[in-house]
Design a protein around this motif. Structure first.
Motif, short mmCIF file in Angstrom:
data_model
loop_
_atom_site.label_atom_id
_atom_site.label_comp_id
_atom_site.label_asym_id
_atom_site.label_seq_id
_atom_site.Cartn_x
_atom_site.Cartn_y
_atom_site.Cartn_z
N HIS A 133 20.16 27.68 68.16
CA HIS A 133 21.56 27.23 68.19
C HIS A 133 21.68 25.70 68.09
N LEU A 134 20.89 25.12 67.19
CA LEU A 134 20.90 23.67 67.00
C LEU A 134 21.23 23.27 65.56
N LEU A 135 21.53 24.23 64.72
CA LEU A 135 21.66 23.93 63.29
C LEU A 135 22.75 22.89 63.01
N LEU A 145 21.08 13.62 71.81
CA LEU A 145 21.36 14.95 72.35
C LEU A 145 21.37 14.94 73.87
N PRO A 146 22.27 15.71 74.48
CA PRO A 146 22.23 15.88 75.94
C PRO A 146 21.02 16.73 76.32
N LEU A 147 20.73 16.77 77.62
CA LEU A 147 19.51 17.42 78.10
C LEU A 147 19.43 18.88 77.69
N GLY A 148 20.53 19.61 77.80
CA GLY A 148 20.50 21.03 77.47
C GLY A 148 20.05 21.29 76.04
N LEU A 149 20.51 20.46 75.11
CA LEU A 149 20.12 20.62 73.71
C LEU A 149 18.70 20.10 73.47
N LEU A 150 18.30 19.08 74.21
CA LEU A 150 16.92 18.59 74.09
C LEU A 150 15.93 19.66 74.52
N ILE A 155 11.84 23.65 72.45
CA ILE A 155 11.43 25.03 72.17
C ILE A 155 11.35 25.25 70.66
N ALA A 156 12.33 24.72 69.91
CA ALA A 156 12.31 24.87 68.45
C ALA A 156 11.07 24.21 67.86
N ARG A 157 10.72 23.05 68.37
CA ARG A 157 9.54 22.34 67.86
C ARG A 157 8.27 23.10 68.18
N ALA A 158 8.22 23.71 69.37
CA ALA A 158 7.06 24.53 69.73
C ALA A 158 6.99 25.78 68.86
N LEU A 159 8.13 26.38 68.55
CA LEU A 159 8.15 27.58 67.71
C LEU A 159 7.70 27.28 66.28
N ALA A 160 7.84 26.02 65.88
CA ALA A 160 7.41 25.64 64.53
C ALA A 160 5.91 25.84 64.33
N PHE A 172 14.38 25.08 82.29
CA PHE A 172 15.73 25.26 82.84
C PHE A 172 16.14 24.11 83.76
N SER A 173 15.21 23.19 84.03
CA SER A 173 15.47 22.11 84.99
C SER A 173 16.58 21.19 84.51
N GLY A 174 17.55 20.93 85.38
CA GLY A 174 18.63 20.01 85.08
C GLY A 174 19.77 20.60 84.27
N LEU A 175 19.71 21.89 83.98
CA LEU A 175 20.75 22.51 83.17
C LEU A 175 21.87 23.08 84.03
N SER A 176 23.06 23.17 83.46
CA SER A 176 24.18 23.82 84.14
C SER A 176 23.95 25.32 84.18
#
Length: 246
Positions: A133-135, A145-150, A155-160, A172-176
């Motif tokens: 959900h970053l497209l 980018l805010p922390l949630g998107l970072l 994760i996207a970079r790891a999936l690459a 999940f640390s620091g997320l709402s």
């Protein structure tokens, strides 16, 4: 898929991880939990090859990872995120993922970006951004980018790297609350797509609801392993988190 046997790591006289053993099954979501200073991130560093074992053995799909460098471990099929998010801030979100794609072919950041600017790799990178959900942020500098998107970008970079096993270090640390719920759904889709997940998390509600099994570390030692509801009522686990009167 992953076998840990008597894994230990010493830093001088400090024992950070002490004779930890357990297995991780394919397509399992396994949580590694424990109080601060329990050795969780050090353990992840051992699995990913960031630091070497002092003793013991780690095997992934039958291959011993001892002596391997981090990029060699990654090429086996192990990806990871980090507790402290550090994207390539000057690069766009898309370029960050392209850097992950290029790591499959070379270890130079700029060479990997040059290699992966072709149409096929751009398409693959955009698919990963859509999956996380970053497209719509693909041209945004990562530093904005805010922390949630970072967290999602990591994760996207790891999936690459096309991992079979992904290590999530406090993603999940620091997320709402809403961001956590959305990330839980993303992790579930990773498993549905055939991936195995090993995660460190302090949010007990998330670990209890998301993980198939839990391994608990305290002062570098494994003190419990099992189903979430069994671990939650384990006296040694309760004592490690809350202390005891003894």
């Amino acid at each position: 898929m992953l076998k840990i046997r008597e894994a230990s790591r010493h830093f001088g006289g400090l024992v950070a991880v002490k004779q930890v053993s357990f297995d991780v099954a394919p397509r399992e979501i396994l949580g590694v939990i424990g109080p601060n200073g329990a050795g969780k991130t050090t353990f992840f560093n051992l699995v990913s090859g960031a630091i070497p074992l002092s003793s013991g053995q780690i095997t992934f799909e039958g291959k011993c990872t001892g002596g391997m460098r981090p990029h060699q471990v990654a090429h086996l099929g192990i990806g990871r995120t980090f507790q402290i998010v550090r994207p390539f801030g000057e690069l766009s979100v898309l370029e960050n993922v392209l850097a992950g794609l290029g790591a499959r072919f070379c270890t130079s950041l700029w060479r990997s970006l040059r290699i992966c600017r072709g149409r096929a790799h751009l398409g693959e990178a955009r698919e990963l951004l859509a999956r996380t959900h970053l497209l719509k942020y693909e041209n945004e500098p990562a530093r904005n980018l805010p922390l949630g998107l970072l967290r999602r970008l990591e994760i996207a970079r790891a999936l690459a790297l096309q991992p079979k096993l992904i290590l999530l270090d406090e993603s999940f640390s620091g997320l709402s609350h809403s961001e956590c719920l959305s990330l839980v759904e993303l992790v579930k889709t990773l498993r549905e797509d055939g991936m195995t997940v090993l995660l460190i998390e302090h949010n007990m509600q998330i670990t209890m609801n998301l993980c198939d099994r839990l391994v608990v570390l305290d002062r570098g030692e494994k003190i419990a392993e099992g189903l979430p509801h069994d671990v939650r009522s384990n006296e040694r686990v309760i004592s490690a988190y809350l202390g005891s009167d003894d």
